[in-house]
Design an enzyme around this catalytic site. Structure first.
Site, PDB file in Angstrom:
ATOM      1  CG  HIS A 109      41.200  47.743  35.354  1.00 42.69           C
ATOM      2  ND1 HIS A 109      42.530  47.425  35.232  1.00 42.69           N
ATOM      3  CD2 HIS A 109      40.912  47.653  36.672  1.00 42.69           C
ATOM      4  CE1 HIS A 109      43.026  47.143  36.425  1.00 42.69           C
ATOM      5  NE2 HIS A 109      42.073  47.284  37.323  1.00 42.69           N
ATOM      6  CG  HIS A 111      37.573  49.125  39.673  1.00 39.20           C
ATOM      7  ND1 HIS A 111      37.484  47.838  40.154  1.00 39.20           N
ATOM      8  CD2 HIS A 111      38.894  49.357  39.465  1.00 39.20           C
ATOM      9  CE1 HIS A 111      38.698  47.303  40.239  1.00 39.20           C
ATOM     10  NE2 HIS A 111      39.573  48.213  39.833  1.00 39.20           N
TER      11      HIS A 111
HETATM   12  P1  DGP Z   1      42.819  46.412  40.255  1.00 40.92           P
HETATM   13  O1  DGP Z   1      43.287  46.110  41.661  1.00 40.92           O
HETATM   14  O2  DGP Z   1      42.345  47.824  40.121  1.00 40.92           O
HETATM   15  O3  DGP Z   1      43.882  46.020  39.239  1.00 40.92           O
HETATM   16  O4  DGP Z   1      41.535  45.521  40.009  1.00 40.92           O
HETATM   17  C1  DGP Z   1      41.511  44.331  39.308  1.00 40.92           C
HETATM   18  C2  DGP Z   1      40.108  43.790  39.371  1.00 40.92           C
HETATM   19  O5  DGP Z   1      39.999  42.740  38.442  1.00 40.92           O
HETATM   20  C3  DGP Z   1      39.678  43.234  40.731  1.00 40.92           C
HETATM   21  O6  DGP Z   1      38.564  43.989  41.219  1.00 40.92           O
HETATM   22  C4  DGP Z   1      39.248  41.796  40.437  1.00 40.92           C
HETATM   23  C5  DGP Z   1      39.111  41.770  38.946  1.00 40.92           C
HETATM   24  N1  DGP Z   1      39.480  40.511  38.332  1.00 40.92           N
HETATM   25  C6  DGP Z   1      40.625  39.803  38.520  1.00 40.92           C
HETATM   26  N2  DGP Z   1      40.659  38.724  37.736  1.00 40.92           N
HETATM   27  C7  DGP Z   1      39.506  38.757  37.014  1.00 40.92           C
HETATM   28  C8  DGP Z   1      38.964  37.905  35.995  1.00 40.92           C
HETATM   29  O7  DGP Z   1      39.547  36.899  35.586  1.00 40.92           O
HETATM   30  N3  DGP Z   1      37.751  38.259  35.492  1.00 40.92           N
HETATM   31  C9  DGP Z   1      37.075  39.374  35.912  1.00 40.92           C
HETATM   32  N4  DGP Z   1      35.885  39.623  35.358  1.00 40.92           N
HETATM   33  N5  DGP Z   1      37.565  40.195  36.851  1.00 40.92           N
HETATM   34  C10 DGP Z   1      38.761  39.886  37.395  1.00 40.92           C
END
Ligand code: DGP
Length: 125
Positions: A109, A111
């Site tokens: 992903h 951001h």
């Molecule tokens: P990273 O640390 O780069 O793997 O970021 C993971 C991101 O994913 C963090 O900013 C929070 C987001 N996140 C975690 N669980 C969920 C979810 O169930 N739904 C959404 N929309 N975001 C999530």
């Protein structure tokens, strides 16, 4: 050594429709949705639909169609969110990988963060 993908990660569940999300954009090969814990007024995650762990995995093994779709989807989200340099004040693109990168969800992903000044790129450790 090959990349290991865990299909029980949260974003794989989102792609399968097992967990809801707030979609910003969906294309043939990509999905963009709002981060559940936003750290800026704009905080959108863009993922490929394919099973890739990290950016290097994707860039090495994805098809050209997937790479073009994903890259253009990121640009389109920047435009839709009003942070693209054509009309907005800019953004930061982050893709964490592995333990040193502090990646929480092991599905590629990026951001897209914007809507306020974001400070320097890294805090001092
Ligand atoms: P990273 O640390 O780069 O793997 O970021 C993971 C991101 O994913 C963090 O900013 C929070 C987001 N996140 C975690 N669980 C969920 C979810 O169930 N739904 C959404 N929309 N975001 C999530």
């Amino acid at each position: 050594m090959s990349y290991a993908y865990d299909d029980q990660n949260i974003f794989a569940k989102i792609l399968r429709g097992e967990i809801p999300n707030t979609t910003v954009l969906e294309t043939d090969h990509s999905l963009a949705f709002r981060d559940l814990y936003p750290q800026a007024p704009t905080h959108v995650l863009v993922i490929p639909k394919g099973a890739y762990v990290s950016y290097d995995h994707f860039a090495s093994e994805a098809s050209e169609a997937e790479i073009v779709d994903y890259t253009r989807a990121i640009a389109e989200v920047c435009r839709l969110e009003g942070v693209a340099l054509t009309a907005g004040d800019g953004f930061r693109l982050i893709s964490n990988a592995g333990s040193n990168g502090v990646q929480d969800v092991p599905h590629l992903h990026v951001h897209i963060l914007g809507g306020r000044p974001l400070g320097r790129m890294l805090a001092k450790a």
